[in-house]
Design an enzyme around this catalytic site. Sequence first.
Site, PDB file in Angstrom:
ATOM      1  N   ASP A 102      22.391   6.153  15.120  1.00 17.82           N
ATOM      2  CA  ASP A 102      22.753   6.398  13.643  1.00 17.82           C
ATOM      3  C   ASP A 102      23.004   5.365  12.425  1.00 17.82           C
ATOM      4  O   ASP A 102      23.718   5.100  12.160  1.00 17.82           O
ATOM      5  CB  ASP A 102      23.158   7.898  12.937  1.00 17.82           C
ATOM      6  CG  ASP A 102      22.604   8.571  11.448  1.00 17.82           C
ATOM      7  OD1 ASP A 102      20.949   8.120  11.265  1.00 17.82           O
ATOM      8  OD2 ASP A 102      23.063   8.861  10.853  1.00 17.82           O
ATOM      9  N   HIS A 103      21.782   5.235  12.361  1.00 18.65           N
ATOM     10  CA  HIS A 103      21.629   4.321  10.628  1.00 18.65           C
ATOM     11  C   HIS A 103      22.963   2.843  11.029  1.00 18.65           C
ATOM     12  O   HIS A 103      23.530   1.868  10.158  1.00 18.65           O
ATOM     13  CB  HIS A 103      22.515   4.637   9.343  1.00 18.65           C
ATOM     14  CG  HIS A 103      21.797   5.865   8.907  1.00 18.65           C
ATOM     15  ND1 HIS A 103      20.868   5.486   7.967  1.00 18.65           N
ATOM     16  CD2 HIS A 103      21.807   7.340   8.137  1.00 18.65           C
ATOM     17  CE1 HIS A 103      20.171   6.469   7.534  1.00 18.65           C
ATOM     18  NE2 HIS A 103      21.340   7.264   8.006  1.00 18.65           N
ATOM     19  N   ASP A 135      18.141   0.670  10.294  1.00 20.30           N
ATOM     20  CA  ASP A 135      17.742   1.228   9.223  1.00 20.30           C
ATOM     21  C   ASP A 135      17.943  -0.408   8.241  1.00 20.30           C
ATOM     22  O   ASP A 135      19.028  -0.862   7.639  1.00 20.30           O
ATOM     23  CB  ASP A 135      19.286   1.930   8.545  1.00 20.30           C
ATOM     24  CG  ASP A 135      19.511   2.167   6.728  1.00 20.30           C
ATOM     25  OD1 ASP A 135      18.715   2.214   6.230  1.00 20.30           O
ATOM     26  OD2 ASP A 135      20.201   3.418   6.665  1.00 20.30           O
ATOM     27  N   GLU A 192      13.590   3.354   8.684  1.00 20.12           N
ATOM     28  CA  GLU A 192      13.767   3.640   7.797  1.00 20.12           C
ATOM     29  C   GLU A 192      13.022   3.457   6.684  1.00 20.12           C
ATOM     30  O   GLU A 192      13.156   2.116   6.192  1.00 20.12           O
ATOM     31  CB  GLU A 192      15.049   3.851   7.331  1.00 20.12           C
ATOM     32  CG  GLU A 192      14.691   4.970   6.098  1.00 20.12           C
ATOM     33  CD  GLU A 192      16.595   5.693   5.615  1.00 20.12           C
ATOM     34  OE1 GLU A 192      17.773   5.612   6.813  1.00 20.12           O
ATOM     35  OE2 GLU A 192      17.293   4.876   4.225  1.00 20.12           O
ATOM     36  N   HIS A 220      15.936  13.098   7.042  1.00 24.23           N
ATOM     37  CA  HIS A 220      17.596  12.606   7.175  1.00 24.23           C
ATOM     38  C   HIS A 220      18.217  13.820   5.958  1.00 24.23           C
ATOM     39  O   HIS A 220      17.564  14.398   5.273  1.00 24.23           O
ATOM     40  CB  HIS A 220      18.384  11.363   6.347  1.00 24.23           C
ATOM     41  CG  HIS A 220      17.279  10.471   7.669  1.00 24.23           C
ATOM     42  ND1 HIS A 220      19.328   9.848   8.804  1.00 24.23           N
ATOM     43  CD2 HIS A 220      16.655   9.755   8.855  1.00 24.23           C
ATOM     44  CE1 HIS A 220      18.307   9.184   8.883  1.00 24.23           C
ATOM     45  NE2 HIS A 220      17.561   9.605   9.760  1.00 24.23           N
ATOM     46  N   GLY A 221      19.601  14.005   5.915  1.00 25.36           N
ATOM     47  CA  GLY A 221      19.961  14.945   5.266  1.00 25.36           C
ATOM     48  C   GLY A 221      19.934  16.414   5.010  1.00 25.36           C
ATOM     49  O   GLY A 221      19.700  17.085   4.138  1.00 25.36           O
ATOM     50  N   ASN A 280      17.690  15.640  10.687  1.00 31.35           N
ATOM     51  CA  ASN A 280      19.003  14.912  11.400  1.00 31.35           C
ATOM     52  C   ASN A 280      20.230  15.975  10.506  1.00 31.35           C
ATOM     53  O   ASN A 280      20.028  16.360   9.398  1.00 31.35           O
ATOM     54  CB  ASN A 280      19.814  13.929  10.807  1.00 31.35           C
ATOM     55  CG  ASN A 280      19.205  13.024  11.351  1.00 31.35           C
ATOM     56  OD1 ASN A 280      18.124  12.991  12.774  1.00 31.35           O
ATOM     57  ND2 ASN A 280      19.622  11.141  11.349  1.00 31.35           N
ATOM     58  N   VAL A 281      21.435  16.444  10.623  1.00 30.37           N
ATOM     59  CA  VAL A 281      22.326  17.310  10.400  1.00 30.37           C
ATOM     60  C   VAL A 281      23.320  17.290  10.853  1.00 30.37           C
ATOM     61  O   VAL A 281      24.340  17.253  12.072  1.00 30.37           O
ATOM     62  CB  VAL A 281      22.420  19.188  10.862  1.00 30.37           C
ATOM     63  CG1 VAL A 281      23.335  20.426  10.089  1.00 30.37           C
ATOM     64  CG2 VAL A 281      20.711  19.199  10.400  1.00 30.37           C
ATOM     65  N   THR A 327      26.815  17.228   8.390  1.00 34.82           N
ATOM     66  CA  THR A 327      27.264  17.360   7.042  1.00 34.82           C
ATOM     67  C   THR A 327      27.865  19.141   7.330  1.00 34.82           C
ATOM     68  O   THR A 327      29.082  19.189   7.474  1.00 34.82           O
ATOM     69  CB  THR A 327      27.662  17.742   6.024  1.00 34.82           C
ATOM     70  OG1 THR A 327      27.431  15.837   5.572  1.00 34.82           O
ATOM     71  CG2 THR A 327      28.252  17.973   4.906  1.00 34.82           C
TER      72      THR A 327
HETATM   73  P1  13P Z   1      23.699  15.353   6.409  1.00 33.71           P
HETATM   74  O1  13P Z   1      24.698  15.100   5.586  1.00 33.71           O
HETATM   75  O2  13P Z   1      22.435  16.261   5.330  1.00 33.71           O
HETATM   76  O3  13P Z   1      24.459  16.549   7.665  1.00 33.71           O
HETATM   77  O4  13P Z   1      22.887  14.390   6.460  1.00 33.71           O
HETATM   78  C1  13P Z   1      22.970  13.394   7.965  1.00 33.71           C
HETATM   79  C2  13P Z   1      21.707  12.806   8.555  1.00 33.71           C
HETATM   80  O5  13P Z   1      21.205  12.294   7.752  1.00 33.71           O
HETATM   81  C3  13P Z   1      22.198  11.568   9.191  1.00 33.71           C
HETATM   82  O6  13P Z   1      21.502  10.559   9.217  1.00 33.71           O
END
Ligand code: 13P
Length: 228
Positions: free
Chosen positions: A26-27, A48, A78, A152-153, A174-175, A177
């Site tokens: 990721d990223h 990214d 991205e 994302h997020g 993407n999850v 948090t």
């Molecule tokens: P969250 O922080 O909302 O879980 O997003 C994770 C994410 O987008 C990882 O790239």
Amino acid sequence: MGIEYTVAIAEAAARKSGLPIALHLDHGSSFEVAMQCIRAGFSSVMFDGSHYSLEENIRLTKEVVRAAHAMGVSVEGELGTIGGVEDDISVDEEHAALAKPEEAIRFYEETGVDALAIAVGTAHGMYKGEPKIHYDIIQKVADAIPVPIVLHGGSGVPDEAIRQSIQAGVGKINVNTENQVACTNAIREVLSGDSKVYDPRKYLAPARNAMIEVVREKIRLFGSSNQA
Ligand code: 13P
């Protein structure tokens, strides 16, 4: 975690599950990091380059795509900057910029990425209020390109907004948090309930179970049950 441990754990889990699971970076911040992961056994990488100019992002992403594809590895790119905090990288709301559909389409056509993350109003980390997702941007880009749009997020986004995003054309979400929160809450509960606990298994097992529950709910919400 260390690249070798990550690959070994993911490979064992994928083998045991019998499912076609990808190990995805990721990223990824540079060509070098992406290549290190591919060499170690990752099957997919994200580059990214969203903090570069559009031209530079296209140029750098193309380099990663060319090398990754030669090794049978898929690439996520991205466009636009996604706000919030992740792994100590912070992008404040002011600098979070939505993706422009025409640029996203051009980005896809010139780079040949296999998945495209576009900033549409979500952010990494938990939200103070509710995110305002720009479904029109998702729709325009999804209608024009054949590869999955990545959201994302995904943590803290209301279920209905997730359903609408998928309806508009999102193909990967993407999850992170929400898993971290579930993990830490479970550990906190065990430790605050018994100050004599010292065996990590006593709090790591509940933490793992709490994350399993989050993942299970997301698989159902995303309509991904039995889709592998
Ligand atoms: P969250 O922080 O909302 O879980 O997003 C994770 C994410 O987008 C990882 O790239």
